[in-house]
Design a protein around this motif. Structure first.
Motif, mmCIF file in Angstrom:
data_model
loop_
_atom_site.group_PDB
_atom_site.id
_atom_site.type_symbol
_atom_site.label_atom_id
_atom_site.label_comp_id
_atom_site.label_asym_id
_atom_site.label_seq_id
_atom_site.Cartn_x
_atom_site.Cartn_y
_atom_site.Cartn_z
ATOM 1 N N LEU A 1 0.806 -1.217 0.000
ATOM 2 C CA LEU A 1 0.000 0.000 0.000
ATOM 3 C C LEU A 1 0.842 1.271 0.000
ATOM 4 C CD1 LEU A 1 -2.723 -1.077 2.577
ATOM 5 C CD2 LEU A 1 -3.022 -0.809 0.110
ATOM 6 N N ALA A 2 2.168 1.126 0.001
ATOM 7 C CA ALA A 2 3.035 2.301 0.070
ATOM 8 C C ALA A 2 2.823 3.225 -1.125
ATOM 9 C CB ALA A 2 4.497 1.876 0.162
ATOM 10 N N ALA A 3 2.845 2.662 -2.328
ATOM 11 C CA ALA A 3 2.679 3.493 -3.529
ATOM 12 C C ALA A 3 1.297 4.148 -3.591
ATOM 13 C CB ALA A 3 2.941 2.665 -4.786
ATOM 14 N N PRO A 4 0.194 3.390 -3.360
ATOM 15 C CA PRO A 4 -1.123 4.042 -3.342
ATOM 16 C C PRO A 4 -1.228 5.142 -2.290
ATOM 17 C CG PRO A 4 -1.397 1.679 -3.537
ATOM 18 C CD PRO A 4 0.058 1.918 -3.257
ATOM 19 N N PHE B 1 -0.311 12.977 -2.399
ATOM 20 C CA PHE B 1 -0.021 14.005 -3.405
ATOM 21 C C PHE B 1 -1.206 14.294 -4.320
ATOM 22 C CE2 PHE B 1 4.281 12.577 -2.278
ATOM 23 C CZ PHE B 1 4.865 13.811 -1.993
ATOM 24 N N GLY B 2 -2.383 13.780 -3.948
ATOM 25 C CA GLY B 2 -3.594 14.111 -4.676
ATOM 26 C C GLY B 2 -3.763 13.401 -6.001
ATOM 27 N N ARG B 3 -3.023 12.331 -6.229
ATOM 28 C CA ARG B 3 -3.127 11.588 -7.486
ATOM 29 C C ARG B 3 -4.025 10.360 -7.370
ATOM 30 N NH1 ARG B 3 2.867 10.285 -8.894
ATOM 31 N NH2 ARG B 3 1.829 9.189 -10.635
ATOM 32 N N LEU B 4 -4.543 10.139 -6.184
ATOM 33 C CA LEU B 4 -5.439 9.011 -5.944
ATOM 34 C C LEU B 4 -6.499 9.465 -4.958
ATOM 35 C CD1 LEU B 4 -5.433 5.945 -6.842
ATOM 36 C CD2 LEU B 4 -4.563 5.450 -4.561
ATOM 37 N N GLY B 5 -7.764 9.167 -5.241
ATOM 38 C CA GLY B 5 -8.849 9.569 -4.356
ATOM 39 C C GLY B 5 -9.009 8.627 -3.184
ATOM 40 N N ARG B 6 -9.802 9.067 -2.219
ATOM 41 C CA ARG B 6 -10.046 8.260 -1.027
ATOM 42 C C ARG B 6 -10.706 6.931 -1.379
ATOM 43 N NH1 ARG B 6 -10.077 9.570 4.260
ATOM 44 N NH2 ARG B 6 -9.783 11.764 3.716
ATOM 45 N N ASP B 7 -11.648 6.959 -2.306
ATOM 46 C CA ASP B 7 -12.341 5.726 -2.688
ATOM 47 C C ASP B 7 -11.387 4.752 -3.378
ATOM 48 O OD1 ASP B 7 -14.602 6.839 -1.648
ATOM 49 O OD2 ASP B 7 -15.558 7.256 -3.568
ATOM 50 N N GLU B 8 -10.493 5.292 -4.215
ATOM 51 C CA GLU B 8 -9.519 4.431 -4.898
ATOM 52 C C GLU B 8 -8.533 3.828 -3.906
ATOM 53 O OE1 GLU B 8 -11.309 7.149 -7.794
ATOM 54 O OE2 GLU B 8 -10.292 7.498 -5.879
ATOM 55 N N LEU B 9 -8.146 4.614 -2.911
ATOM 56 C CA LEU B 9 -7.233 4.085 -1.894
ATOM 57 C C LEU B 9 -7.893 2.959 -1.108
ATOM 58 C CD1 LEU B 9 -4.535 4.261 -0.408
ATOM 59 C CD2 LEU B 9 -5.553 5.992 1.097
ATOM 60 N N LYS B 10 -9.168 3.129 -0.792
ATOM 61 C CA LYS B 10 -9.877 2.071 -0.075
ATOM 62 C C LYS B 10 -9.981 0.817 -0.932
ATOM 63 C CE LYS B 10 -13.993 1.196 2.663
ATOM 64 N NZ LYS B 10 -15.170 1.831 3.285
ATOM 65 N N CYS C 1 -7.830 -0.176 -3.072
ATOM 66 C CA CYS C 1 -6.518 -0.819 -3.002
ATOM 67 C C CYS C 1 -6.355 -1.592 -1.692
ATOM 68 C CB CYS C 1 -5.414 0.228 -3.129
ATOM 69 S SG CYS C 1 -5.276 1.008 -4.747
ATOM 70 N N LEU C 2 -6.834 -1.012 -0.596
ATOM 71 C CA LEU C 2 -6.748 -1.674 0.705
ATOM 72 C C LEU C 2 -7.535 -2.980 0.699
ATOM 73 C CD1 LEU C 2 -6.019 -1.528 3.788
ATOM 74 C CD2 LEU C 2 -8.188 -0.314 4.095
ATOM 75 N N ARG D 1 -13.120 -6.821 -4.688
ATOM 76 C CA ARG D 1 -13.732 -5.661 -5.334
ATOM 77 C C ARG D 1 -14.961 -5.196 -4.555
ATOM 78 N NH1 ARG D 1 -12.358 -8.914 -9.846
ATOM 79 N NH2 ARG D 1 -14.431 -9.864 -9.839
ATOM 80 N N ILE D 2 -15.277 -3.908 -4.734
ATOM 81 C CA ILE D 2 -16.440 -3.289 -4.102
ATOM 82 C C ILE D 2 -17.607 -3.317 -5.067
ATOM 83 C CG2 ILE D 2 -17.375 -1.086 -3.267
ATOM 84 C CD1 ILE D 2 -14.577 -0.398 -2.257
#
Length: 222
Positions: A51-54, A60-69, A71-72, A156-157
């Motif tokens: 999860l380091a890269a995500p 830095f604002g290149r990934l949204g909160r939903d996208e980070l979740k 990935c988790l 997946r969600i």
């Protein structure tokens, strides 16, 4: 004959009381601690570097909160048996209930139930995790749905993360038009603003210390 006006009986407005879970009824987030609890320290920490890269992209604002979740969830839950994770959720609920849940929040949920209101949790956390909490509270549950294929989680969600406008859409899908209700809502983050704006009775960080209630909630519905 004197004309008389026949008044139709007034339908009493039903009350729908909606509680966010993490940070509102709880003292902190429940999902990441649950993953640590479910998998144990060794497995949790071994997968964490993925999860380091995500996380950097999110900072830095290149990934949204939903996208980070997303990935988790993909990192920890892909291929996991749904029944096993449900059992871990039951154990987690029993383990953390005494200190995770805010006592003032529990009293409020109980009061809403006793008043005859329809009461539900509406949370971005997975329903699979929150089901034991909802059952113990005796309330409904709306949350983020995880895809299950052949008894295992795909990672997946389904239907998007249950936050922001999606909370309102999910409530409508379950309960019908919100205009049928007097909506009471409790929340504590920007992800709850849409829900609070839709409510006639919004409650912002109601169970937090007073200094944590700034800034105030969005304006309620008219």
């Amino acid at each position: 004959m004197t004309a008389r006006t026949i008044m139709a009986p007034r339908r009493e407005t039903r009350v729908l009381s909606v509680f966010d879970f993490d940070g509102t009824l709880t003292r902190h987030d429940s999902f990441v601690p649950f993953l640590w609890f479910a998998f144990g320290s060794a497995t949790f920490l071994r997968r964490l570097p993925r999860l380091a890269a995500p996380c950097l992209k999110f900072v830095f604002g290149r990934l949204g909160r939903d996208e980070l979740k997303a990935c988790l969830i993909a990192t920890y839950l892909s291929g996991v048996e749904a029944a096993w994770l449900s059992a871990r959720a039951e154990a987690y609920c029993r383990s953390v209930w005494p200190y995770l849940l805010r006592s003032a929040g529990l009293r409020c949920v109980e009061a809403e139930l006793e008043s005859g209101a329809e009461v539900t949790l509406c949370s971005a956390s997975p329903t699979l995790l929150l089901q034991p909490f909802a059952e113990r509270l005796g309330v409904g549950l709306i949350g983020t749905e995880l895809e299950v294929q052949g008894g295992r989680l795909s990672g997946r969600i389904l239907g998007g993360n249950c936050r922001c406008e999606n909370k309102v859409l999910r409530l409508v899908a379950v309960y019908g038009p919100l205009s049928f209700y007097r909506l009471r809502a409790w929340g504590d983050t920007r992800g709850d603003h849409a829900l609070l704006r839709a409510a006639q009775d919004p409650h912002w960080r109601a169970f937090h210390p007073p200094w944590r209630r700034i800034p105030g909630p969005p304006r309620p519905a008219i």
